[in-house]
Every structure is written in C-alpha cells, then in structure tokens.
Write a protein that holds these residues in place. Structure first.
Motif, PDB file in Angstrom:
ATOM      1  N   HIS A 317       0.817  -1.216   0.000  1.00 29.60           N
ATOM      2  CA  HIS A 317       0.000   0.000   0.000  1.00 29.60           C
ATOM      3  C   HIS A 317       0.851   1.266   0.000  1.00 29.60           C
ATOM      4  CE1 HIS A 317      -3.475  -2.545   0.619  1.00 29.60           C
ATOM      5  NE2 HIS A 317      -2.844  -3.142   1.603  1.00 29.60           N
ATOM      6  N   THR A 319       0.637   4.054  -1.586  1.00 23.41           N
ATOM      7  CA  THR A 319      -0.091   5.328  -1.570  1.00 23.41           C
ATOM      8  C   THR A 319      -0.523   5.674  -0.147  1.00 23.41           C
ATOM      9  OG1 THR A 319      -1.065   4.340  -3.522  1.00 23.41           O
ATOM     10  CG2 THR A 319      -1.715   6.589  -3.028  1.00 23.41           C
ATOM     11  N   GLU A 320      -1.052   4.679   0.551  1.00 22.71           N
ATOM     12  CA  GLU A 320      -1.425   4.897   1.951  1.00 22.71           C
ATOM     13  C   GLU A 320      -0.208   5.300   2.765  1.00 22.71           C
ATOM     14  OE1 GLU A 320      -3.361   1.877   4.197  1.00 22.71           O
ATOM     15  OE2 GLU A 320      -5.133   1.823   2.938  1.00 22.71           O
ATOM     16  N   TYR A 321       0.866   4.575   2.559  1.00 23.09           N
ATOM     17  CA  TYR A 321       2.078   4.816   3.347  1.00 23.09           C
ATOM     18  C   TYR A 321       2.505   6.272   3.217  1.00 23.09           C
ATOM     19  CZ  TYR A 321       6.826   4.292   5.137  1.00 23.09           C
ATOM     20  OH  TYR A 321       7.976   4.427   5.866  1.00 23.09           O
ATOM     21  N   GLU A 322       2.503   6.743   2.017  1.00 21.61           N
ATOM     22  CA  GLU A 322       2.915   8.111   1.755  1.00 21.61           C
ATOM     23  C   GLU A 322       1.915   9.108   2.368  1.00 21.61           C
ATOM     24  OE1 GLU A 322       3.672  10.415  -2.228  1.00 21.61           O
ATOM     25  OE2 GLU A 322       4.475   8.372  -2.302  1.00 21.61           O
ATOM     26  N   ALA A 323       0.640   8.858   2.110  1.00 24.53           N
ATOM     27  CA  ALA A 323      -0.392   9.798   2.573  1.00 24.53           C
ATOM     28  C   ALA A 323      -0.443   9.867   4.099  1.00 24.53           C
ATOM     29  CB  ALA A 323      -1.749   9.396   2.018  1.00 24.53           C
TER      30      ALA A 323
END
Ligand code: ADP
Length: 458
Positions: A317, A319-323
């Motif tokens: 994940h 994208t989640e990690y970054e967000a």
C-alpha cells in the motif's frame, strides 16, 4: 422514456456485476444501473479478500482440514447465531465455485502463496486479490461486462420498483438529471445496491449507539435509500440495527488503514499510555468498543520489520504509506525512542510492553490477552506506528432473502420478480460480518440472483 430488458440489475458493485454477467450468460438481455458517476461501490474500496474453504492456496500453507461446513459454523457463530444457516450454507458451499469463476472466467488474479486470517475464522481461508483491494475485481468485472456488451448506465438512480396487478416486480423507475426513465424487466429485478454505512442519519436511526463519533469507511453511494424502496415494494428489512464498525481507520477521513493489516500477522494495539488493552485478533465490534474506551478514543498500531516481512503491507500500500506519513498519523522509526517521541507514549512503558510481547512470542504464549495466532519478537526495528479510530463499515441488516436470493415479505412469501444480493441483504452475517465474507457473499448470491432472473424471463 421507457426501455425493455429481460433483467434489470440495480447497483454496479460486486454483487450487481456478478448478477448482470451471469444473467447475460444465461441468455438474458440485461442492463446494469448505477446511481454514482463511477461503478464499484464499497466493493471497489474493500480489501476484497474472499473466504473460500478448500481453496487452492490452502494446501500450500499446509491447511488441509478446512471445509464449507466449518466456514458456515464460523460465520454463524461469528454473527452470534443471528444469521440464516440455510443462506450461510449456500454461501460457503458455493464459495469455491465462485472463486474459480472469478479466477478462470473473469481473470481475477489472486496471490498464489498467501492467505488472510481474519478474526473469528477457525482456519486461514481468505484469498487475496493482487493489489490487496477491490480494484482488481472491479476492473475485471467492468472488462467482462464490456466484452459481453452489457450496458452499464451510471448517474442513473433507481427510485421505485414497479409491480404489475398480480404483485410481480416488472420494472424500475429511475432518474437521471431530473428525468424519469422506466426500465421494464420481463424476468425481474436484481437489487444489488449495497448498504447504508455512509448515511449517518440512517445508521443512528437503526442503532442510536453509533453516533457522531463515528466516521465511515464506506463509498459515498452507500446511503441505503434502496432499502426503503424495497420495503415499499413489500420486502421485509431485518437485522437493521446490526452495524459493523471497522476498528482501524484514519482519524481524519475515516477510511480503513489497510496498511495496518499487519495486525493479522502480529502488530500490536496500544493505548496512549503504551499498554495493550485487547487481543488484536478479536472481532471487529469488540475491538471498536475497546478502542472507544481508551484515552482519546483512539489507539496506536505498532509493528516491526519481522512482522512486516510476513504481511508486507507497507509494500502493498505505497499510496497509503505516503499519505498517512505526510498527514502525520504514521511514522517509521529505527528504534523505539523515536516511536515514543512521535506518539508521546511514555518511553519506559513502550519499552516494557514490547519487551513483554517479545518474551511471550510464539503461538499460545500470550498470557495477557491470549493472542490466537501468536505474538512476534519485537526487539528489533524498523518500527512502524499508525494512529487509528473505529468507523462504520458494513451494515449487516437488509432485505430478507431465501437461499435462492429471492426477496421475502414479512410473512415469508417470495416477492415474484425481485431478487437481492450483497450488502443490501440482511440474513448472512447475523450481528457481525466476519472479515473476508462480504466478497464471498456478493459473488455467490449475485450469480444466483442473475441466473434466476434470466431463467424467469424465458
Ligand atoms: P455490494 O458489495 O453488495 O455489491 P457495493 O457497495 O459494492 O455493494 O455496490 C452497490 C452499488 O449500488 C454502489 O455502487 C451504489 O452506488 C449503487 N446504488 C445504491 N443505491 C442505488 C440506486 N438507488 N440506484 C442505482 N444504484 C445504486
């Protein structure tokens, strides 16, 4: 404006697509209506794991003693025996066929050597689609619908079911941009409109305990008006107060933190004081309630690379990690000092808790909360931590159906011409849906409903 079909399917999530595709393949002329500008519903944003006893991955993991009967028993017990065992048995016995249909006919790709072990299940049995979300399913559903030439009409909201003088459902009145459209359905209508978790007033109406403190994980279209539409057509709504919260969600948006699924492989849950307070693999309702009782009504989920190497959620994940990292609710650290600084959990307690967890690593050793699959050595970094709160997630109640996915009245009579499948139905999960059972439910009953409605048109 009026048009005529053999079968009209309402709602383009997993249940609706399954129904439409099976209806088409049974020879019906079918249309799929979706009120939102895009298809997918909750099925799209779900983790999309799918429980299947005796699936093809289990033997690779040494699991050889699972069965549809055991899966049914887990489902029934997990829902406090409020589900309908006849319906549940259909789901668990047709699960493998449904998964093979997804894999071999739709082309859904599943992880080849990994399964998910959700709370409440006695065996590890959930297949994982690549990417760990419903995108894989919905993309393949959409491609198949295109290939078969099934019209999918978005921005088209079903408002009323039309009955003939004998009480048979023979069509749907729908609206788009203020215009009314009538879709006649010779065989019948399949209701696949999902749940009502994104409708806070409706949630509170049926379960006053789930109030403003809760955000939702759900897609914006999960607002449930179609349940009232079904009720007006004579369907009985049952188990409406059973509303599942998902314990581990983003405190800001309410969405599920799939990255924190490391919990299933040993991540621990801590309160602001740095203490564990519940068995991390408990049922969702138990976890949510436990979290709401802690300081600030949130918790921290903590894991290290040893756990991450099994669950791989940070890689899965990105994208989640970054967000979440950018948003300031998640942090990656080399040591516990850095975790303590970020979370403001007292370092000494954090250290004491992780030391104790390490000392109790391995199955059957958790003297504090009896972690069912076993704690993991947390002495080494890197460490990952994320803040989490519960959100409303799945509405277990809905239209009463029988094992043929036919909608029933209060007196248990079949409403001719009306089938229902997926989250809009209310008898599969009892008080509490077990993780990984939604996808099994929507595909099994979507297929049954679509085929039956097509047959009825002949
Ligand atoms: P399931 O998992 O049961 O398939 P989903 O939430 O994935 O449920 O899909 C349900 C779909 O139905 C959503 O895309 C939602 O926007 C759509 N929907 C809900 N109500 C209506 C309605 N009245 N008319 C048309 N589509 C609807």
């Amino acid at each position: 404006k009026e048009s005529s079909y053999d079968v009209v399917v309402i709602g383009a999530g997993g249940a609706g697509f399954s129904a439409a595709i099976e209806a088409k393949n049974a020879g019906a002329n079918v249309v799929l209506l979706e009120k939102m500008p895009a298809v997918g519903g909750n099925s799209l944003i779900s983790g999309a794991e799918m429980n299947v006893a005796r699936n093809w991955v289990q033997p690779k993991l040494g699991i050889t003693d699972d069965s549809p009967e055991l899966h049914a028993e887990d489902t029934y017990k997990g829902g406090d025996k409020k589900g309908d065992m006849k319906v549940i048995n259909v789901m668990t016995h047709q699960a493998l066929d449904a998964a093979l249909w997804c894999r071999d006919y739709l082309g859904v790709k599943f992880e080849d050597d990994n399964l998910f072990f959700f709370g409440g299940h006695s065996r590890k049995r959930a297949l994982i689609p690549v990417g760990h979300t419903g995108t894989e399913f919905i993309a393949k559903f959409q491609a198949k619908a295109d290939e078969l030439g099934i019209p999918v009409i978005t921005n088209m909201k079903a408002e009323e079911l039309v009955k003939d003088k004998d009480g048979r459902v023979v069509g749907v009145k729908a609206t788009m941009d203020g215009n009314t459209y009538t879709f006649n359905a010779k065989g019948g209508v399949v209701l696949a409109t999902g749940g009502f978790g994104a409708n806070p007033e409706m949630v509170k109406k049926y379960n006053p305990k789930i109030d403003e403190r809760f955000k939702t994980t759900d897609a914006p279209g999960a607002t449930g008006e179609a349940l009232y539409m079904a009720e007006r057509a004579g369907a009985e709504l049952v188990n409406m107060s059973y509303i599942q919260t998902y314990p581990i969600c983003d405190p800001i948006s309410g969405v599920i933190e799939l990255i924190a699924d490391a919990r299933f492989d040993g991540a621990i849950m801590l309160n602001q004081e740095g203490k564990r307070f519940v068995e991390e693999l408990e049922r969702r309702d138990v976890l949510s309630e436990a979290i709401l009782k802690q300081t600030g009504a949130y918790c921290w989920v903590l894991w290290n690379d040893k756990i991450g190497a099994i669950s791989n959620t940070v890689k899965a994940h990105p994208t989640e990690y970054e967000a979440f990292t950018k948003q300031g609710i998640m942090k990656t650290c080399d040591d516990l000092k850095c975790i303590a600084d970020f979370t403001k959990i007292p370092f000494d307690q954090l250290k004491a808790t992780t030391d104790r967890v390490t000392s109790m690593a391995g199955k059957g050793n958790d003297k504090d909360f009896n972690h069912r699959s076993g704690l993991v050595d947390m002495s080494q970094g890197k460490y990952y931590v994320i803040k989490a709160v519960p959100s409303t997630h799945h509405t277990m109640g809905g239209v009463r159906i029988n094992e043929k996915a036919q909608a029933l009245t209060k007196d248990g009579q079949v409403i001719p011409g009306l089938w229902a499948a997926g989250e809009v139905t209310g008898v599969t999960h009892g008080t509490n849906r077990l993780g990984g059972n939604a996808y099994t439910d929507i595909i099994v009953f979507g297929r049954i409903a679509g085929k039956a409605a097509a047959e009825a048109a002949k």
